[in-house]
Design a protein around this motif. Structure first.
Motif, PDB file in Angstrom:
ATOM      1  N   TRP A  82       0.831  -1.209   0.000  1.00 41.67           N
ATOM      2  CA  TRP A  82       0.000   0.000   0.000  1.00 41.67           C
ATOM      3  C   TRP A  82       0.861   1.252   0.000  1.00 41.67           C
ATOM      4  CZ3 TRP A  82      -4.563   0.102  -1.827  1.00 41.67           C
ATOM      5  CH2 TRP A  82      -5.476  -0.940  -1.612  1.00 41.67           C
ATOM      6  N   PHE A  85       1.878   1.883  -3.442  1.00 41.88           N
ATOM      7  CA  PHE A  85       0.740   2.449  -4.181  1.00 41.88           C
ATOM      8  C   PHE A  85       0.596   3.939  -3.890  1.00 41.88           C
ATOM      9  CE2 PHE A  85      -3.834   3.595  -3.947  1.00 41.88           C
ATOM     10  CZ  PHE A  85      -4.107   3.603  -5.314  1.00 41.88           C
ATOM     11  N   LEU A  90      -0.223   7.506  -6.277  1.00 46.92           N
ATOM     12  CA  LEU A  90      -0.929   8.709  -5.818  1.00 46.92           C
ATOM     13  C   LEU A  90       0.011   9.855  -5.489  1.00 46.92           C
ATOM     14  CD1 LEU A  90      -3.919   7.331  -3.690  1.00 46.92           C
ATOM     15  CD2 LEU A  90      -3.640   7.506  -6.165  1.00 46.92           C
ATOM     16  N   LYS A  91       1.298   9.634  -5.618  1.00 47.14           N
ATOM     17  CA  LYS A  91       2.301  10.693  -5.456  1.00 47.14           C
ATOM     18  C   LYS A  91       2.361  11.315  -4.066  1.00 47.14           C
ATOM     19  CE  LYS A  91       3.117   9.987  -9.783  1.00 47.14           C
ATOM     20  NZ  LYS A  91       4.164   8.976 -10.056  1.00 47.14           N
ATOM     21  N   PHE A  92       2.036  10.516  -3.058  1.00 47.21           N
ATOM     22  CA  PHE A  92       2.233  10.989  -1.691  1.00 47.21           C
ATOM     23  C   PHE A  92       3.724  11.062  -1.404  1.00 47.21           C
ATOM     24  CE2 PHE A  92      -2.158   9.682  -0.698  1.00 47.21           C
ATOM     25  CZ  PHE A  92      -2.525  10.646   0.222  1.00 47.21           C
ATOM     26  N   PRO A  93       4.182  12.095  -0.680  1.00 46.79           N
ATOM     27  CA  PRO A  93       5.579  12.111  -0.242  1.00 46.79           C
ATOM     28  C   PRO A  93       5.834  10.966   0.747  1.00 46.79           C
ATOM     29  CG  PRO A  93       4.358  13.918   0.762  1.00 46.79           C
ATOM     30  CD  PRO A  93       3.449  13.291  -0.243  1.00 46.79           C
ATOM     31  N   GLN A  96       4.417  10.665   4.312  1.00 49.13           N
ATOM     32  CA  GLN A  96       2.979  10.593   4.580  1.00 49.13           C
ATOM     33  C   GLN A  96       2.366   9.208   4.352  1.00 49.13           C
ATOM     34  OE1 GLN A  96       0.712  13.732   2.632  1.00 49.13           O
ATOM     35  NE2 GLN A  96       2.224  15.253   3.238  1.00 49.13           N
ATOM     36  N   ILE A 100      -1.274   6.304   6.517  1.00 47.89           N
ATOM     37  CA  ILE A 100      -2.438   5.811   5.775  1.00 47.89           C
ATOM     38  C   ILE A 100      -2.341   4.298   5.578  1.00 47.89           C
ATOM     39  CG2 ILE A 100      -3.754   6.021   3.635  1.00 47.89           C
ATOM     40  CD1 ILE A 100      -2.802   8.886   3.433  1.00 47.89           C
TER      41      ILE A 100
ATOM     42  N   ILE B 107     -11.632   3.912   5.347  1.00 46.83           N
ATOM     43  CA  ILE B 107     -10.293   4.482   5.485  1.00 46.83           C
ATOM     44  C   ILE B 107     -10.424   5.992   5.557  1.00 46.83           C
ATOM     45  CG2 ILE B 107      -8.015   4.752   4.419  1.00 46.83           C
ATOM     46  CD1 ILE B 107      -8.553   1.897   5.210  1.00 46.83           C
ATOM     47  N   ASN B 108      -9.705   6.546   6.527  1.00 48.75           N
ATOM     48  CA  ASN B 108      -9.872   7.942   6.865  1.00 48.75           C
ATOM     49  C   ASN B 108      -8.752   8.843   6.368  1.00 48.75           C
ATOM     50  OD1 ASN B 108     -11.140  10.006   8.341  1.00 48.75           O
ATOM     51  ND2 ASN B 108     -11.912   8.345   9.654  1.00 48.75           N
ATOM     52  N   SER B 109      -8.948   9.525   5.282  1.00 45.97           N
ATOM     53  CA  SER B 109      -7.967  10.500   4.818  1.00 45.97           C
ATOM     54  C   SER B 109      -8.535  11.268   3.622  1.00 45.97           C
ATOM     55  CB  SER B 109      -6.664   9.810   4.405  1.00 45.97           C
ATOM     56  OG  SER B 109      -5.865  10.705   3.643  1.00 45.97           O
ATOM     57  N   ASP B 111      -7.133  13.608   1.977  1.00 47.29           N
ATOM     58  CA  ASP B 111      -6.102  13.750   0.954  1.00 47.29           C
ATOM     59  C   ASP B 111      -6.074  12.492   0.079  1.00 47.29           C
ATOM     60  OD1 ASP B 111      -4.037  14.879  -0.429  1.00 47.29           O
ATOM     61  OD2 ASP B 111      -2.517  14.561   1.118  1.00 47.29           O
ATOM     62  N   LEU B 112      -6.163  11.342   0.723  1.00 44.83           N
ATOM     63  CA  LEU B 112      -6.167  10.085  -0.023  1.00 44.83           C
ATOM     64  C   LEU B 112      -7.281  10.080  -1.057  1.00 44.83           C
ATOM     65  CD1 LEU B 112      -5.393   7.117  -0.536  1.00 44.83           C
ATOM     66  CD2 LEU B 112      -6.830   6.494   1.415  1.00 44.83           C
ATOM     67  N   ARG B 115      -6.716  12.508  -3.973  1.00 41.61           N
ATOM     68  CA  ARG B 115      -5.677  11.997  -4.879  1.00 41.61           C
ATOM     69  C   ARG B 115      -6.193  10.797  -5.685  1.00 41.61           C
ATOM     70  NH1 ARG B 115      -0.062  13.333  -3.610  1.00 41.61           N
ATOM     71  NH2 ARG B 115      -0.037  14.877  -1.934  1.00 41.61           N
ATOM     72  N   LEU B 116      -6.946   9.943  -5.007  1.00 49.21           N
ATOM     73  CA  LEU B 116      -7.485   8.768  -5.697  1.00 49.21           C
ATOM     74  C   LEU B 116      -8.413   9.221  -6.827  1.00 49.21           C
ATOM     75  CD1 LEU B 116      -7.770   5.631  -5.726  1.00 49.21           C
ATOM     76  CD2 LEU B 116      -9.729   5.910  -4.197  1.00 49.21           C
ATOM     77  N   PHE B 119      -6.315  10.387  -9.614  1.00 45.75           N
ATOM     78  CA  PHE B 119      -5.623   9.250 -10.234  1.00 45.75           C
ATOM     79  C   PHE B 119      -6.555   8.489 -11.175  1.00 45.75           C
ATOM     80  CE2 PHE B 119      -4.349   4.662  -9.733  1.00 45.75           C
ATOM     81  CZ  PHE B 119      -3.182   4.730 -10.485  1.00 45.75           C
TER      82      PHE B 119
END
Lengths: 221, 221
Positions: A82, A85, A90-93, A96, A100, B107-109, B111-112, B115-116, B119
DNA sequence: TTACACATTTAGACAAGTCTAAAAATAAGA
DNA sequence: TCTTATTTTTAGACTTGTCTAAATGTGTAA
């Protein structure tokens, strides 16, 4: 047999603790890992022992049983896939992704994970350089040393970090240190063990022993 | 304010119930949706009411408050975006995405999810043809009718299903009916309301009223 | 409008996971 | 080895979400 979110976290904690030098996870160590009281840990260790996931003797601490190891490595596999992924797609740094992934790792579906693995191109390392166990739980091994073990004159390549805290990773961002960064070790100070490094180009930076300990490198000829 | 897994499921259940003709969700309806006893539902309705997510009066049933609606639509947004991911990226068949998305939706975010969404190319419908609410909770509306309302001679395009059960979707697979399939209505039987359809090419198939009710179509000129 | 069926709520209990405070076991220093 | 500090466990309680059984409310048909 289905494990709860919480039970899974305990198994992962015990795995982490016993992964390295420590052979047996003590109640307090687990309590610190899962951020709870020692009393709660005792209860849970009893339960996990009854269910056959750990070997536990009063006052002696706990180790994972073969089943426990299986559960823990599959969790780590899910966590790290994950993370890939989140980072790659998703280009998370990299600082971070951990938080998640802590949630995502508990999603229950073998098919999901094998498809995700494929979708990501069967990656072997996560965004922090940690190896991703395969579906049988086998880890890829790698020749690596922590950066505090190096000597002046050696050339190294950053391949991992042993600390995933947001602060530490952000600090590395600031230093422009990431996976794949190449260094030449210029000096190791006797006094405070701080290390001076020269980056590929010309830049020079000095890091503390504390930072060096948490950076994994492999040697370059 | 953070909601538990269970609380979220209750809000989603009330949303689903009150989405259509029914204006107020009764205790029993909710119990059936979340697959639990009426007594448990009463307890939870009291709690959700205290927390301000629903309007609830003893013996009168429940409706979502504005905050409750927000939570529920965000859950549906997450659920449907994950379904798109599972279907489009991981190539899960449409009958398998619902179950896994039931887990992923919690799932809690924020930002996720944003971004999803990006994507996936900001999809507006999930693999079953259901609209995906935007981040403000607004749904895309669409001219659609259930297939049991059509008349002989009309041309229609399948745009959705109102039933997500694995069995129903597998049956559609067998009939080679999927989103985007075009039909000409050949006959509607008075006796049992079964419908005979001709597929784009030449194939003809007959479906029961039960199946027709669960297929959403839009008209083609 | 009464009587009954059905829906809903209340009461009391249980399991999971947590806590604090107190008791017991272990380890370590003199 | 004795004493003390530290770790671990036990005891008892609380919260969340659940249950069954019993009590109460609501709606409808005669």
């Amino acid at each position: 047999m289905l494990l709860t979110f919480t039970e899974e976290n305990y198994l992962k904690a015990i795995f982490k603790i016993t992964e390295r030098a420590v052979k047996v996870a003590s109640t307090n160590m687990v309590a610190e890992q899962v951020n709870t009281s020692a009393a709660s840990v005792t209860d849970m260790l009893k339960k996990l022992s009854d269910k056959g996931y750990i070997n536990y003797e009063k006052y002696k601490g706990a180790t994972l049983s073969p089943t426990g190891v299986k559960v823990a490595t599959q969790l780590i596999r899910k966590h790290r896939l994950w993370e890939v992924f989140l980072h790659d797609k998703l280009k998370f740094p990299w600082e971070q992704v951990h938080e998640i992934a802590e949630q995502l790792e508990h999603i229950n579906s073998d098919d999901l994970i094998s498809r995700l693995d494929n979708f990501l191109g069967n990656p072997r390392f996560d965004p922090h350089g940690d190896p991703i166990p395969n579906s049988e739980g086998k880890f890829m091994l790698r020749n690596q040393t922590s950066l505090d073990m190096v000597h002046s004159g050696q050339r190294v390549l950053v391949v991992g970090v042993t600390q995933h805290s947001v602060d530490f990773l952000k600090y590395l961002n600031q230093l422009k240190v990431k996976l794949g960064t190449a260094f030449k070790v210029m000096a190791v100070t006797d006094y405070d063990k701080s290390i001076t490094l020269e980056k590929d180009g010309a830049e020079t930076l000095t890091i503390t022993h504390q930072v060096a300990k948490n950076l994994l490198v492999k040697f370059q000829k």
